[in-house]
Design an enzyme around this catalytic site. Structure first.
Site, mmCIF file in Angstrom:
data_model
loop_
_atom_site.group_PDB
_atom_site.id
_atom_site.type_symbol
_atom_site.label_atom_id
_atom_site.label_comp_id
_atom_site.label_asym_id
_atom_site.label_seq_id
_atom_site.Cartn_x
_atom_site.Cartn_y
_atom_site.Cartn_z
ATOM 1 N N ASP A 147 0.820 -1.213 0.000
ATOM 2 C CA ASP A 147 0.000 0.000 0.000
ATOM 3 C C ASP A 147 0.851 1.259 0.000
ATOM 4 O O ASP A 147 0.355 2.353 0.261
ATOM 5 C CB ASP A 147 -0.954 0.007 1.193
ATOM 6 C CG ASP A 147 -0.216 0.017 2.530
ATOM 7 O OD1 ASP A 147 1.029 -0.082 2.519
ATOM 8 O OD2 ASP A 147 -0.879 0.131 3.574
ATOM 9 N N GLU A 168 3.174 2.176 2.065
ATOM 10 C CA GLU A 168 3.737 2.612 3.344
ATOM 11 C C GLU A 168 5.249 2.388 3.314
ATOM 12 O O GLU A 168 5.732 1.410 2.746
ATOM 13 C CB GLU A 168 3.128 1.823 4.503
ATOM 14 C CG GLU A 168 1.742 2.263 4.903
ATOM 15 C CD GLU A 168 1.262 1.549 6.166
ATOM 16 O OE1 GLU A 168 2.101 0.886 6.829
ATOM 17 O OE2 GLU A 168 0.063 1.651 6.468
ATOM 18 N N ARG A 223 9.015 27.042 -1.640
ATOM 19 C CA ARG A 223 8.332 28.107 -2.377
ATOM 20 C C ARG A 223 6.999 28.497 -1.729
ATOM 21 O O ARG A 223 6.423 29.517 -2.079
ATOM 22 C CB ARG A 223 8.120 27.677 -3.836
ATOM 23 C CG ARG A 223 9.397 27.735 -4.668
ATOM 24 C CD ARG A 223 9.197 27.222 -6.077
ATOM 25 N NE ARG A 223 9.212 25.767 -6.139
ATOM 26 C CZ ARG A 223 9.136 25.063 -7.262
ATOM 27 N NH1 ARG A 223 9.025 25.695 -8.414
ATOM 28 N NH2 ARG A 223 9.168 23.747 -7.249
ATOM 29 N N LYS A 273 9.692 41.299 -14.354
ATOM 30 C CA LYS A 273 8.687 40.380 -14.881
ATOM 31 C C LYS A 273 7.316 40.739 -14.315
ATOM 32 O O LYS A 273 7.146 40.855 -13.108
ATOM 33 C CB LYS A 273 9.085 38.952 -14.484
ATOM 34 C CG LYS A 273 8.181 37.849 -14.970
ATOM 35 C CD LYS A 273 8.806 36.497 -14.641
ATOM 36 C CE LYS A 273 9.092 36.347 -13.162
ATOM 37 N NZ LYS A 273 9.737 35.059 -12.831
ATOM 38 N N THR A 278 10.173 24.584 -14.781
ATOM 39 C CA THR A 278 9.811 24.239 -16.157
ATOM 40 C C THR A 278 10.649 25.006 -17.186
ATOM 41 O O THR A 278 10.529 24.764 -18.382
ATOM 42 C CB THR A 278 8.324 24.538 -16.420
ATOM 43 O OG1 THR A 278 8.082 25.936 -16.208
ATOM 44 C CG2 THR A 278 7.442 23.718 -15.487
ATOM 45 N N GLY A 291 10.457 27.912 -18.356
ATOM 46 C CA GLY A 291 9.770 28.868 -19.223
ATOM 47 C C GLY A 291 10.286 30.286 -19.048
ATOM 48 O O GLY A 291 10.613 30.971 -20.029
ATOM 49 N N THR A 292 10.360 30.737 -17.798
ATOM 50 C CA THR A 292 10.846 32.094 -17.519
ATOM 51 C C THR A 292 12.300 32.252 -17.944
ATOM 52 O O THR A 292 12.690 33.279 -18.506
ATOM 53 C CB THR A 292 10.706 32.411 -16.016
ATOM 54 O OG1 THR A 292 9.332 32.340 -15.643
ATOM 55 C CG2 THR A 292 11.236 33.794 -15.701
#
Length: 339
Positions: free
Chosen positions: A46, A48, A105, A203, A234, A236-237
């Site tokens: 399961d 654990e 974050r 930004k 990701t 992107g920035t």
């Protein structure tokens, strides 16, 4: 406590190559073999998590090496269960070595009815029995105050400074760039270490995850731009910032990121971008795709963490490792001229 002069290392599943590299570095420093404690970490049907430590740890100074990277919840739970096993086995002191601190974050309430998950994680680790935390480049420095135990926050900037000095002979042409206003302090610190100019990418977001506009503050024309940040998720920035800088006349753009989360389309974006190079540390275990990417390079942090663990165990200064001059001899094998 005499036992504290010989640290014992134990590792979870998040980044075993880094744990093994730290053990090798400590072996070199001590002049005797330092092995990872033999441990079994497995999952029941399961899912654990079960932990069994095969060696006697009574009265020992234990260091659990475990980043809470993807899968963050599994790695966090592993860390807490390993801590509980060591505490119930009468370990003298337990230090969590978390090169990457997940949930960082979520360090404040960004809007109504949202959690401060970083504080919750700090509470969980403390209750589990963690007596000290060793980490690197926390997303927000105030997270150190979320803990009621000592927190040593190492910095990648001194290592990055050594790497930049090694790979960029003309430091006079380098401009360090912060990809947003919130990261200016981090970028300024690196810029001061290599005596470089500083620029900022301002930004504006239309909505979470959506960038409405980006502008450059500072002159980057005909400059070698080095973007510095703590996390690349990701990408992107990062890729958009590189395009923006080149559009403002930059000669070439590189990036130095402490924690290469690199999730989703990140690798594809970086390899297909105008970034000359992306340098990340191995605080998160690099994937095969990351290592195979032609414009991504990995800087090792085992020498830094190995020395920090020895300093903590011996009761000597950890802040001495914030200095590039101190790190030069430690990184002599990678950057001979810095020693």
């Amino acid at each position: 406590m005499n036992a504290l002069f010989k640290p014992k290392l134990i590792a979870g599943n998040s980044n075993k190559p880094l744990a093994a590299a730290i053990a090798r570095r400590i072996s070199i420093h001590r002049g005797e073999p330092v092995e990872l404690v033999d441990i079994r970490v497995e999952r029941f049907n399961d899912q654990e998590i079960f932990v069994e430590v095969y060696e006697n740890v009574r009265g020992e100074d234990m260091f659990i090496i475990q980043s809470t990277s993807n899968p963050a919840n599994d790695n966090l739970m592993e860390l807490m269960i390993m801590c509980d096993a060591l505490r119930r086995s009468s370990a003298a002191r337990i230090t969590a070595v978390m090169p990457y601190f997940g949930y960082a974050r979520q360090d404040r309430r960004s809007k109504a009815r949202t959690p401060i998950s970083a504080k919750l994680v700090a509470n969980l680790l403390t209750v589990a029995g963690i007596e000290r935390v060793l980490t690197m480049d926390l997303h927000a420095a105030q997270i150190q105050g979320f803990f009621d135990v000592p927190v040593d926050n190492l910095y990648a900037a001194p290592v990055f400074a050594l790497d930049i000095a090694h790979h960029f002979p003309d430091l006079g042409a380098v401009t360090v760039v912060s990809p947003d206003v919130g990261g200016v302090a981090r970028a300024r610190e690196l810029a001061e270490r290599i005596d470089a100019d500083l620029a900022i990418v301002d930004k504006r977001r239309a909505a979470p995850g959506e960038i409405a506009s980006m502008t450059v503050i500072g002159d980057v024309r005909d400059r070698v731009c080095v973007i510095v940040d703590d996390i690349c998720d990701t990408a992107g920035t990062l890729v958009k910032a590189a395009d923006l800088l080149l559009g403002h006349g930059a000669r070439e753009v590189h990036a130095y990121i402490t924690h290469g989360v690199l999730s989703g389309p990140a690798i594809e974006r970086v390899t297909g971008s105008q970034l000359k190079s992306l340098v990340v540390t191995d605080s998160i275990e690099p994937s095969a795709a990351t290592r195979a990417a032609p414009n991504i390079r990995v800087v090792p942090i085992a020498p830094l963490f190995g020395q920090a663990i020895l300093n903590i165990s011996n009761g000597t200064s950890v802040s001495s490792l914030f200095n590039s001059g101190t790190l030069g001899p430690i990184y002599e094998a990678f950057y001979p001229a810095a020693a």
